[in-house]
Design an enzyme around this catalytic site. Structure first.
Site, PDB file in Angstrom:
ATOM      1  N   GLY A 123      46.508  -4.858  35.726  1.00 49.15           N
ATOM      2  CA  GLY A 123      45.838  -5.966  35.053  1.00 49.15           C
ATOM      3  C   GLY A 123      44.841  -6.708  35.933  1.00 49.15           C
ATOM      4  O   GLY A 123      44.370  -7.782  35.567  1.00 49.15           O
ATOM      5  N   GLY A 140      47.550  -0.161  30.158  1.00 47.69           N
ATOM      6  CA  GLY A 140      47.834  -1.471  29.594  1.00 47.69           C
ATOM      7  C   GLY A 140      46.618  -2.011  28.851  1.00 47.69           C
ATOM      8  O   GLY A 140      46.403  -1.721  27.673  1.00 47.69           O
ATOM      9  N   GLY A 141      45.801  -2.790  29.544  1.00 43.74           N
ATOM     10  CA  GLY A 141      44.653  -3.472  28.930  1.00 43.74           C
ATOM     11  C   GLY A 141      43.795  -2.572  28.054  1.00 43.74           C
ATOM     12  O   GLY A 141      43.445  -2.940  26.923  1.00 43.74           O
ATOM     13  N   LYS A 165      52.333  -4.195  25.896  1.00 46.30           N
ATOM     14  CA  LYS A 165      52.930  -5.425  26.447  1.00 46.30           C
ATOM     15  C   LYS A 165      53.156  -6.451  25.326  1.00 46.30           C
ATOM     16  O   LYS A 165      53.429  -6.061  24.189  1.00 46.30           O
ATOM     17  CB  LYS A 165      52.076  -5.973  27.590  1.00 46.30           C
ATOM     18  CG  LYS A 165      51.779  -4.889  28.634  1.00 46.30           C
ATOM     19  CD  LYS A 165      51.227  -5.407  29.921  1.00 46.30           C
ATOM     20  CE  LYS A 165      50.983  -4.238  30.876  1.00 46.30           C
ATOM     21  NZ  LYS A 165      50.488  -4.650  32.195  1.00 46.30           N
ATOM     22  N   SER A 178      45.060  -0.576  35.762  1.00 40.70           N
ATOM     23  CA  SER A 178      43.631  -0.644  35.451  1.00 40.70           C
ATOM     24  C   SER A 178      42.993   0.722  35.252  1.00 40.70           C
ATOM     25  O   SER A 178      41.866   0.950  35.687  1.00 40.70           O
ATOM     26  CB  SER A 178      42.894  -1.463  36.517  1.00 40.70           C
ATOM     27  OG  SER A 178      43.427  -2.778  36.584  1.00 40.70           O
ATOM     28  N   ASN A 226      50.665   0.963  26.858  1.00 41.64           N
ATOM     29  CA  ASN A 226      51.669  -0.099  26.971  1.00 41.64           C
ATOM     30  C   ASN A 226      51.021  -1.385  26.462  1.00 41.64           C
ATOM     31  O   ASN A 226      50.226  -2.005  27.155  1.00 41.64           O
ATOM     32  CB  ASN A 226      52.077  -0.231  28.449  1.00 41.64           C
ATOM     33  CG  ASN A 226      53.024  -1.386  28.688  1.00 41.64           C
ATOM     34  OD1 ASN A 226      53.529  -1.994  27.746  1.00 41.64           O
ATOM     35  ND2 ASN A 226      53.258  -1.692  29.958  1.00 41.64           N
ATOM     36  N   GLU A 228      52.729   2.894  39.394  1.00 36.34           N
ATOM     37  CA  GLU A 228      51.875   1.751  39.079  1.00 36.34           C
ATOM     38  C   GLU A 228      51.878   0.780  40.255  1.00 36.34           C
ATOM     39  O   GLU A 228      52.776  -0.075  40.356  1.00 36.34           O
ATOM     40  CB  GLU A 228      52.401   1.026  37.835  1.00 36.34           C
ATOM     41  CG  GLU A 228      52.469   1.891  36.606  1.00 36.34           C
ATOM     42  CD  GLU A 228      52.416   1.050  35.328  1.00 36.34           C
ATOM     43  OE1 GLU A 228      51.486   1.265  34.540  1.00 36.34           O
ATOM     44  OE2 GLU A 228      53.267   0.171  35.150  1.00 36.34           O
ATOM     45  N   HIS A 247      59.401  -1.374  34.386  1.00 32.80           N
ATOM     46  CA  HIS A 247      58.030  -1.851  34.605  1.00 32.80           C
ATOM     47  C   HIS A 247      58.060  -3.002  35.608  1.00 32.80           C
ATOM     48  O   HIS A 247      58.997  -3.814  35.595  1.00 32.80           O
ATOM     49  CB  HIS A 247      57.416  -2.306  33.279  1.00 32.80           C
ATOM     50  CG  HIS A 247      55.939  -2.542  33.396  1.00 32.80           C
ATOM     51  ND1 HIS A 247      55.429  -3.679  33.962  1.00 32.80           N
ATOM     52  CD2 HIS A 247      54.880  -1.762  33.072  1.00 32.80           C
ATOM     53  CE1 HIS A 247      54.100  -3.593  33.967  1.00 32.80           C
ATOM     54  NE2 HIS A 247      53.740  -2.443  33.438  1.00 32.80           N
ATOM     55  N   GLU A 292      56.620  -5.713  35.655  1.00 33.36           N
ATOM     56  CA  GLU A 292      56.734  -7.038  35.030  1.00 33.36           C
ATOM     57  C   GLU A 292      58.184  -7.328  34.633  1.00 33.36           C
ATOM     58  O   GLU A 292      58.644  -8.470  34.713  1.00 33.36           O
ATOM     59  CB  GLU A 292      55.778  -7.117  33.818  1.00 33.36           C
ATOM     60  CG  GLU A 292      54.325  -7.197  34.281  1.00 33.36           C
ATOM     61  CD  GLU A 292      53.313  -6.612  33.320  1.00 33.36           C
ATOM     62  OE1 GLU A 292      53.617  -6.396  32.137  1.00 33.36           O
ATOM     63  OE2 GLU A 292      52.167  -6.351  33.781  1.00 33.36           O
TER      64      GLU A 292
HETATM   65  P1  PGA Z   1      46.806  -2.290  33.058  1.00 28.41           P
HETATM   66  O1  PGA Z   1      48.399  -2.195  32.862  1.00 28.41           O
HETATM   67  O2  PGA Z   1      46.238  -0.973  32.576  1.00 28.41           O
HETATM   68  O3  PGA Z   1      46.384  -3.441  32.230  1.00 28.41           O
HETATM   69  O4  PGA Z   1      46.567  -2.488  34.522  1.00 28.41           O
HETATM   70  C1  PGA Z   1      49.114  -1.024  33.172  1.00 28.41           C
HETATM   71  C2  PGA Z   1      50.596  -1.271  33.014  1.00 28.41           C
HETATM   72  O5  PGA Z   1      51.070  -2.332  33.434  1.00 28.41           O
HETATM   73  O6  PGA Z   1      51.326  -0.425  32.462  1.00 28.41           O
END
Ligand code: PGA
Length: 252
Positions: free
Chosen positions: A170, A231-232, A8, A210, A6, A164, A92, A94
């Protein structure tokens, strides 16, 4: 298994093409593990071309539940299909937190995605307060139920769930493999209610929050954690590929 990146709101078109090529070059075709990347809308079409004839599938990060109309700024399922998307992330945290998307919106998005042949990656997860109050399972159960109830699901692979925990996204903080496995098993048991009685709930249930190369193996080794929404660590082809390799080892 499925490892999905992802991205983002990261990577302009040029950078997206570089990252997509890097991922395509470093991910091996594997019968047990699928890979997908979810770039920003503006790069979908160009990334689709890069991914053609590679094992990496394309996904979008959100969608609108209507097919077309006066919804300025929104993108629909048929539009995503027209640029070769296989997956779409819905709900998600967010989107829920910053764009006020509700359980009802998520439900409509799931229904629309499925009716257009997209595989929705339905995100669920509790906040830190909700976990501290002992309500994590209840929250996730409500989100899964709201997303799927009343939708005629036939196959377990029509959709994907991503657990999640919001406190792990994050933040560098990860749910322990035990915490994640417990929730994934709970979700899997719940999914049986939404699938025909003679169908095993073998739906992919991804962990997100994470996930990194160093912790992916321990998470993915748990029986009900069948992939990751990353994500990251998906913003570097090498990190994404390293997580994909851990999944291949576990799945072999
Ligand atoms: P992250 O994000 O791996 O940066 O924690 C995961 C996500 O929000 O899908």
């Amino acid at each position: 298994m499925l490892i999905a990146g992802n991205w983002k709101m990261n990577k302009d078109l040029d950078d997206a093409l570089v990252l997509a090529s890097g991922v395509a070059d470093s991910v091996e075709d594997d019968p047990n593990v699928d890979a997908a990347v979810c770039p920003p809308f503006v790069s979908l079409q160009a990334v689709a071309e890069v991914l053609e004839d590679t094992p990496v599938a394309l996904g979008a990060q959100t969608m609108h539940h209507e097919n077309r109309g006066a919804y300025t700024g929104s993108i629909s399922a048929p539009m995503l299909r027209s640029v070769e998307c296989t997956y779409v992330i819905v709900g998600h945290s967010e989107r829920r937190a910053y764009f006020c998307e509700t359980d009802q919106d998520v439900h409509r998005q799931v229904a629309s995605a499925l009716s257009h042949g997209l595989v929705p990656i339905v995100c669920v997860g509790e906040s830190l307060d909700q976990r501290r109050e002992g309500k994590a399972k209840e929250v996730v159960e409500t989100q899964v139920t709201a997303a799927l109830e009343g939708i005629p699901l036939e196959r377990p692979d029509e959709f994907v769930i991503a657990y999640e925990p919001i406190w792990a996204i994050g933040t560098g903080e990860t749910a322990t493999p035990d915490q994640a496995q417990e929730m994934h098993a709970h979700v899997r048991a719940l999914l049986a209610e939404f699938l025909p009685a003679d169908v095993e709930p073998t739906t992919e249930i991804l962990y997100g929050g994470s996930m990194k190369p160093h912790n992916a193996h321990d998470l993915l080794a748990r029986p009900d954690i069948t992939g990751g929404l990353v994500g990251g660590a998906s913003l570097q082809a090498t990190d994404f590929a390293a997580i994909f390799e851990e999944a291949r080892k576990v799945a072999a």
